[in-house]
Motif scaffolding. Structure first.
Motif, PDB file in Angstrom:
ATOM      1  N   ASP A  10      39.110  45.985 -47.958  1.00 41.11           N
ATOM      2  CA  ASP A  10      39.412  46.158 -46.536  1.00 41.11           C
ATOM      3  C   ASP A  10      40.784  45.517 -46.326  1.00 41.11           C
ATOM      4  O   ASP A  10      40.889  44.316 -46.070  1.00 41.11           O
ATOM      5  N   ASN A  48      36.126  40.991 -47.187  1.00 45.06           N
ATOM      6  CA  ASN A  48      37.281  41.880 -47.329  1.00 45.06           C
ATOM      7  C   ASN A  48      37.389  42.525 -48.709  1.00 45.06           C
ATOM      8  O   ASN A  48      38.193  43.421 -48.902  1.00 45.06           O
ATOM      9  N   VAL A 103      39.716  50.721 -48.201  1.00 47.18           N
ATOM     10  CA  VAL A 103      38.806  51.168 -47.153  1.00 47.18           C
ATOM     11  C   VAL A 103      39.605  51.750 -45.995  1.00 47.18           C
ATOM     12  O   VAL A 103      39.256  52.773 -45.434  1.00 47.18           O
ATOM     13  N   ASP A 104      40.706  51.093 -45.651  1.00 42.79           N
ATOM     14  CA  ASP A 104      41.595  51.585 -44.594  1.00 42.79           C
ATOM     15  C   ASP A 104      42.559  52.578 -45.239  1.00 42.79           C
ATOM     16  O   ASP A 104      43.338  52.225 -46.111  1.00 42.79           O
TER      17      ASP A 104
END
Length: 182
Positions: free
Chosen positions: A12, A26, A62-63
């Motif tokens: 993340d 994260n 993820v992003d």
């Protein structure tokens, strides 16, 4: 023996850049080792491996707007955690060449040479820059071979450095994952 173990890093990037850490949810590490790995889904993953196996690390962001990539993997010595030591893996983007056929013998005389398997990449290999000029970090894979000198039952921790986008503070690391020879 399974010839390859894959470790996937789910990052993340927005959370990691905001918190300035790969902990706090994260980073999640998962593997496909059939030998009983521990702490899957956390940065403390202990991957069970056998000597001679290939271990592949792949980073997935993820992003979708913040690319991530593995900057470095360095194995740590006993009691270390601040500085990388040795055994840094090298990024590899080669495809698996497959296995050659067994040659045919009769009474110790070679009857026929095995045919080489057809290469799946007769054209140029895929480029990490082939996505409209944007880097596709999903294609980057780091790879290493488990040495026969690893002591069984001893976790070998490594520093995993991850680049999140660009800039002077864009590289974060964790020292908590490990490989464990079973």
């Amino acid at each position: 023996m399974k010839p390859k173990v894959s470790i996937v890093l789910l990052v993340d990037a927005v959370g990691a850049l905001s918190d300035r850490t790969l902990h706090q949810g994260n980073l999640a590490l998962v593997d496909d080792s059939p030998y009983g790995s521990r702490n899957g889904g956390t940065p403390e993953l202990v991957t069970a491996v056998l000597p001679g196996q290939v271990v592949q690390w792949t980073a997935i962001h993820v992003d979708v707007q913040t690319p991530v990539e593995i900057e470095q993997i360095a194995f740590l010595g006993p009691g270390e955690g601040a500085e990388p030591v040795t055994g840094a893996a090298t990024p590899v983007t080669r495809p698996d060449p497959g296995y050659a056929a067994v040659p045919a013998y009769a009474s110790g005389v070679l009857l026929a040479e095995p045919e080489a398997p057809a290469s799946p990449y007769t054209a140029a290999p895929p480029s990490p820059l082939a996505s409209n000029g944007l880097e596709n970090h999903d294609l980057l894979v780091w790879e290493g071979i488990v040495p026969f000198t690893m002591a069984p039952g001893v976790p070998y921790r490594y520093r995993l450095s991850i680049r999140l986008h660009e800039g002077p503070n864009s590289v974060l690391h964790v020292d908590t994952p490990a490989l464990l020879r079973v």
